[in-house]
Design a protein around this motif. Structure first.
Motif: not given
Length: 206
Positions: A174-194
């Motif tokens: 992400l282009n910005i870091r916020t209090e709720n997302n301090g790393h400035g990253v968004l997990i996408t296409r998340w799925k459980t394999l096991e």
């Protein structure tokens, strides 16, 4: 003879003027480059004042240097929030809300699926406490891909269940870091394999 002297002086004056003009341009260019370099260096340093107003220099580092570690920390934080639950409806809502700041709609999709299946109601009815332990996190910083390995303990009044958890997904900067997302990253296409039981221990009631 006088005319030749005048022509020679004019040529000399023109040469001196041209030389001075070129020299001034070179000096201006060098000064501008030096000033730009100094500004760039100054932006890489900040000064922090302690309680005695004594300045301490803090150096700024390239964001890419520790990005892989930030990715791992982000993934670990999300899984800790999503899989650590208690028999408290408000606490579950709090954990899910915090987790959703770190992931795209794929996280909300899994949350809604669990809710529709009655998973959270079963936690409340059985007074289960869920905790997660991270075993390892593999991150490919170039491909922005991760795979998470962990174990979840489900502690109920009568049984203790340990499950293996393996998930995967991708990471979006992400282009910005916020209090709720301090790393400035968004997990996408998340799925459980096991997500399977490794052990199921019956408690002895005395």
């Amino acid at each position: 003879m006088i005319i030749k002297n005048i022509e020679s002086k004019i040529k000399l004056a023109s040469f001196i003027s041209l030389f001075s003009f070129i020299t001034s341009i070179l000096i201006s260019a060098l000064v501008s480059y030096y000033a730009f370099k100094q500004i760039s260096l100054s932006r890489q340093s900040v000064y922090i004042l302690d309680h005695n107003n004594t300045p301490y220099q803090a150096n700024q580092t390239d964001i890419t240097v520790n990005r892989a570690l930030e990715y791992k920390s982000h993934v670990n934080l999300f899984h800790s929030l999503f899989f650590t639950l208690a028999p408290d409806e408000k606490y579950i809502e709090y954990q899910m809300q915090k987790a959703m700041y770190l992931i795209d709609e794929s996280g909300a999709l899994q949350y809604n699926n669990l809710r529709e299946k009655g998973f959270f109601n079963s936690i409340l009815s059985s007074s289960a406490v869920l905790t997660v332990q991270t075993d390892s996190i593999h991150v490919d910083a170039q491909q922005k891909y991760f795979r998470y390995y962990g174990k979840q303990t489900i502690d109920r009044r009568s049984t203790t269940v340990i499950r293996s958890i393996i998930t995967e997904g991708f990471l979006h900067d992400l282009n910005i870091r916020t209090e709720n997302n301090g790393h400035g990253v968004l997990i996408t296409r998340w799925k459980t394999l096991e997500n399977k039981d490794l052990s199921h221990v019956q408690k002895t009631n005395i």
